[in-house]
Write a protein that holds these residues in place. Structure first.
Motif, PDB file in Angstrom:
ATOM      1  N   GLU A 186       0.830  -1.217   0.000  1.00 40.88           N
ATOM      2  CA  GLU A 186       0.000   0.000   0.000  1.00 40.88           C
ATOM      3  C   GLU A 186       0.863   1.265   0.000  1.00 40.88           C
ATOM      4  N   LYS A 187       2.142   1.097  -0.275  1.00 39.95           N
ATOM      5  CA  LYS A 187       3.085   2.215  -0.377  1.00 39.95           C
ATOM      6  C   LYS A 187       2.968   3.137   0.830  1.00 39.95           C
ATOM      7  N   LEU A 188       3.194   2.579   1.999  1.00 44.20           N
ATOM      8  CA  LEU A 188       3.025   3.314   3.244  1.00 44.20           C
ATOM      9  C   LEU A 188       4.235   3.061   4.140  1.00 44.20           C
ATOM     10  N   VAL A 189       4.648   4.100   4.881  1.00 45.76           N
ATOM     11  CA  VAL A 189       5.738   3.945   5.848  1.00 45.76           C
ATOM     12  C   VAL A 189       5.244   4.390   7.223  1.00 45.76           C
ATOM     13  N   TRP A 190       5.603   3.633   8.247  1.00 47.37           N
ATOM     14  CA  TRP A 190       5.364   4.012   9.645  1.00 47.37           C
ATOM     15  C   TRP A 190       6.688   3.951  10.373  1.00 47.37           C
ATOM     16  N   SER A 191       7.023   5.013  11.087  1.00 46.47           N
ATOM     17  CA  SER A 191       8.275   4.997  11.838  1.00 46.47           C
ATOM     18  C   SER A 191       8.026   5.617  13.194  1.00 46.47           C
ATOM     19  N   VAL A 192       8.396   4.906  14.235  1.00 52.88           N
ATOM     20  CA  VAL A 192       8.138   5.418  15.584  1.00 52.88           C
ATOM     21  C   VAL A 192       9.313   5.080  16.499  1.00 52.88           C
ATOM     22  N   GLY A 193       9.653   6.027  17.368  1.00 51.12           N
ATOM     23  CA  GLY A 193      10.642   5.742  18.400  1.00 51.12           C
ATOM     24  C   GLY A 193      12.065   6.114  18.049  1.00 51.12           C
ATOM     25  N   SER A 194      12.270   6.793  16.909  1.00 47.34           N
ATOM     26  CA  SER A 194      13.629   7.208  16.539  1.00 47.34           C
ATOM     27  C   SER A 194      13.588   8.536  15.804  1.00 47.34           C
ATOM     28  N   GLY A 195      14.543   9.413  16.120  1.00 48.58           N
ATOM     29  CA  GLY A 195      14.649  10.663  15.372  1.00 48.58           C
ATOM     30  C   GLY A 195      15.842  10.646  14.443  1.00 48.58           C
ATOM     31  N   TYR A 196      16.542   9.492  14.325  1.00 49.71           N
ATOM     32  CA  TYR A 196      17.749   9.423  13.504  1.00 49.71           C
ATOM     33  C   TYR A 196      17.408   9.512  12.008  1.00 49.71           C
ATOM     34  N   GLY A 197      18.211  10.246  11.280  1.00 46.54           N
ATOM     35  CA  GLY A 197      17.972  10.519   9.852  1.00 46.54           C
ATOM     36  C   GLY A 197      17.450   9.344   9.047  1.00 46.54           C
ATOM     37  N   GLY A 198      18.236   8.267   9.012  1.00 47.75           N
ATOM     38  CA  GLY A 198      17.850   7.128   8.167  1.00 47.75           C
ATOM     39  C   GLY A 198      16.572   6.449   8.624  1.00 47.75           C
ATOM     40  N   ASN A 199      16.172   6.678   9.884  1.00 43.85           N
ATOM     41  CA  ASN A 199      14.921   6.106  10.395  1.00 43.85           C
ATOM     42  C   ASN A 199      13.766   7.091  10.319  1.00 43.85           C
ATOM     43  N   ALA A 200      14.079   8.389  10.243  1.00 42.62           N
ATOM     44  CA  ALA A 200      13.052   9.406  10.474  1.00 42.62           C
ATOM     45  C   ALA A 200      12.816  10.353   9.294  1.00 42.62           C
ATOM     46  N   LEU A 201      13.849  10.559   8.451  1.00 45.34           N
ATOM     47  CA  LEU A 201      13.645  11.369   7.241  1.00 45.34           C
ATOM     48  C   LEU A 201      13.097  10.385   6.216  1.00 45.34           C
ATOM     49  N   LEU A 202      11.783  10.266   6.168  1.00 40.65           N
ATOM     50  CA  LEU A 202      11.182   9.107   5.491  1.00 40.65           C
ATOM     51  C   LEU A 202      11.320   9.153   3.966  1.00 40.65           C
ATOM     52  N   GLY A 203      11.696  10.316   3.430  1.00 46.05           N
ATOM     53  CA  GLY A 203      11.896  10.387   1.975  1.00 46.05           C
ATOM     54  C   GLY A 203      13.112   9.603   1.539  1.00 46.05           C
ATOM     55  N   LYS A 204      14.046   9.398   2.448  1.00 45.16           N
ATOM     56  CA  LYS A 204      15.357   8.888   2.067  1.00 45.16           C
ATOM     57  C   LYS A 204      15.357   7.366   1.956  1.00 45.16           C
ATOM     58  N   LYS A 205      15.736   6.675   3.019  1.00 40.34           N
ATOM     59  CA  LYS A 205      15.879   5.216   2.923  1.00 40.34           C
ATOM     60  C   LYS A 205      14.525   4.532   2.773  1.00 40.34           C
TER      61      LYS A 205
END
Ligand code: OXD
Ligand code: MN
Length: 582
Positions: A186-205
């Motif tokens: 469904e082309k969806l991302v959920w990220s919780v519990g981290s502010g680190y770039g690769g985990n939190a800047l969701l456009g990137k990785k």
């Protein structure tokens, strides 16, 4: 996403996360100033010396949240086998039941930022839109640098709902409640519990690699963990190449290299330093765009002697994360310069006791690509740049030569798919451990890697003149553990040979593992390197490769029947060429 509009999704998320207020990002300069002012007033960042580092900030993250966490990163598909043996899997329904509650009320008392962003150049048929919702002002400010926020995204959408939603919340930063979830179906991302770039800047990785690789597989293009560079020759003609290296293995340095052969007319131009989206055009030519608008580079080891271009890029409008701080209020990290006099505050905010590095080994700078003094004139070309060579590289102290050209596309896919790499600080876990990191995509491929290899093989068939494929290794060591090759600006000598090979020249010996440069083929003038070292760097270590072939077989066996037979054949052909008897 289906036919839900951004507004509907934002309403839904707001009902669940209960933010105090909602800020729709427009991407303007005024907004960036407001975001950085908020970072300072909320003590999320410190303002650095305005004279020497104008408009620069230092952010210190939670000490347990400093790198990507591959063990907490999941691909959620209905069928487990679709993610393959190299990804963590969760059933989408279970994932939502388990992780959904972590978002309940998670933005209470906080601002929710809604960030529509474009990945790729404005007006490019290859660009794609994401919308990130986050409760981190640091993330919002970083997204401003790393992507094209606001109007470019909404214009690209042109009223459609074709965007990738990404929901991010800081949660309580506890690794027990940290999850980076991808729902490619469904082309969806959920990220919780981290502010680190690769985990939190969701456009990137999360989007530009994991979700995009899935989309690319379905739609017939490629999303790769690759830098893009233009190599200018003495006639002024540019040849574009991409290069895949694992995280923190010198992609930014290579993309911004100051050539030691500049006086001969060989010069590097930067198109991108981390991600390439590759498409086949109507003429059957492979073309690359850089989906990003900024660089999220590793700070330690970046200095005037190793990467002067990066140093000139990051001296303004840059966010530093987890670096040291001098008493002049300037950023400092190992490898930038000799430690300046006076007290240094380490990345944890304590006076530096010199027992551990002042900057975290994975400390970062976030800086606008347009500030790079050698940014290529074509970096925003909507059609991308034509790619003539693809380079794979990783840290290997042993066996792997300085440079090696694949016999053909299929052999190149084999070389990339079986690449071994020594791990770095970009992800949590042990450093310097050898693992297979196919195409440097191990942590970033959003589907079964066996299918990914198959996709590479298929893409080759669509190309009229496939780029030549090379494997490089700047990190080979001698018996005393010393690097044999000087690296950095001297790597231009290898790129020059690659360019010659692309043009049909360049002397090479056909060996069991591919074409290696003959002893005199590399332009070494002005370089102080022994014949001995060059021999080690350009010869075939037969025993080493036989052992490597066993390791590759073992790695491949994890994919079972799904692995393309071409790759099985490649390993047995390699073993035969090496004279294996069993
Ligand atoms: C990155 C990485 O941040 O690969 O680019 O980890
Ligand atoms: Mn990367």
């Amino acid at each position: 996403m289906g036919q839900r509009s951004i507004e509907q999704w934002v309403d839904e998320v707001a009902r669940q996360t209960k933010p105090q207020n909602i800020h729709w990002c427009d991407g303007s300069k005024a907004e960036y100033e407001q975001l950085t002012a908020t970072m300072v007033s909320k003590k999320v960042a410190l303002k650095l010396n305005e004279k020497t580092f104008p408009n620069c900030y230092l952010h210190r993250s939670d000490a347990t949240d400093v790198a990507r966490t591959e063990n907490l990163t999941f691909i959620c598909t209905r069928t487990k086998d679709d993610v393959g043996p190299t990804n963590n899997w969760m059933d989408p329904k279970e994932a939502k039941e388990k992780v959904g509650p972590l978002f309940d009320g998670s933005m209470k008392g906080r601002t929710m930022y809604v960030i529509p962003y474009l990945m790729g150049p404005v007006g490019s048929p290859y660009s794609k839109v994401g919308v990130e919702i986050t409760d981190s002002v640091y993330v919002a400010a970083n997204m401003h640098i790393m992507t094209r926020v606001g109007k470019p995204a909404l214009d690209h959408l042109a009223g459609s709902d074709d965007f990738v939603p990404g929901l991010h919340s800081m949660g309580d930063l506890s690794p027990e409640r940290r999850f980076i979830l991808h729902f490619p179906e469904e082309k969806l991302v959920w990220s919780v519990g981290s502010g680190y770039g690769g985990n939190a800047l969701l456009g990137k990785k999360c989007f530009a690699l994991r979700i995009a690789s899935w989309m690319a597989h379905n739609e017939g293009w490629m999303a790769e963990h690759m830098l893009i560079l233009g190599l200018e020759d003495p006639s002024g003609k540019k040849t574009y190449m991409t290069a895949a290296f694992p995280s923190a293995s010198g992609k930014t340095n290579l993309a911004m290299m100051v050539s030691s052969l500049e006086s001969e007319g060989y010069k590097v131009w930067t198109v991108g330093d981390d991600i390439a989206w590759l498409h086949v055009d109507n003429e059957g030519q492979l073309r690359a765009i850089n989906p990003e608008a900024g660089f999220f580079g590793v700070a330690p080891g970046t200095g005037n002697s190793t990467n002067p271009v990066a140093m000139k890029t990051i001296d303004r409008n840059t966010i530093f994360t987890n670096v040291g701080l001098t008493d002049k209020n300037e950023p400092w990290w190992e490898g930038m310069s000799a430690p300046p006099p006076g007290e240094i505050i380490d990345w944890n905010g304590h006076p530096w006791d010199k027992k551990a590095p002042a900057a975290h080994p994975n400390s970062r700078f976030t800086t606008p690509a347009r500030q790079c003094p050698i940014i290529d004139s074509e970096w925003k070309n909507p059609q991308g740049v034509p790619i003539s060579a693809i380079i794979f590289g990783s840290r290997r102290s042993i066996t792997v030569p300085l440079v090696n050209q694949a016999f053909n596309w299929e052999h190149g896919v084999f070389m990339g798919s079986s690449m071994g790499a020594e791990t770095t600080a970009a992800a949590t876990g042990k450093i310097g451990v050898m693992r297979r990191d196919p195409m440097a995509m191990l942590p970033f491929c959003g589907y079964n890697m066996a299918d990914y290899f198959g996709h590479w093989l298929e893409m080759g068939k669509k190309l009229k003149k496939p780029p030549l494929i090379f494997r490089v290794n700047w990190f080979r060591k001698d018996d005393n553990g010393k690097f044999l090759w000087p690296g950095f600006g001297e790597n231009i000598r290898v790129l020059k040979w690659i360019l010659e090979r692309v043009r049909g020249g360049g002397e090479a010996a056909e060996t069991q593992i591919g074409f290696l440069p003959s002893l005199n083929a590399l332009d070494l003038h002005g370089l102080d390197i022994s014949n001995e070292a060059m021999k080690t760097l350009t010869q075939v270590d037969k025993d080493g490769w036989l052992r490597a072939a066993d390791g590759i077989n073992e790695f491949y066996s994890g994919f079972g029947k799904r692995l393309p037979k071409e790759l099985h054949n490649q390993v047995s052909d390699l073993r035969k060429r090496l004279g294996a008897t069993h």
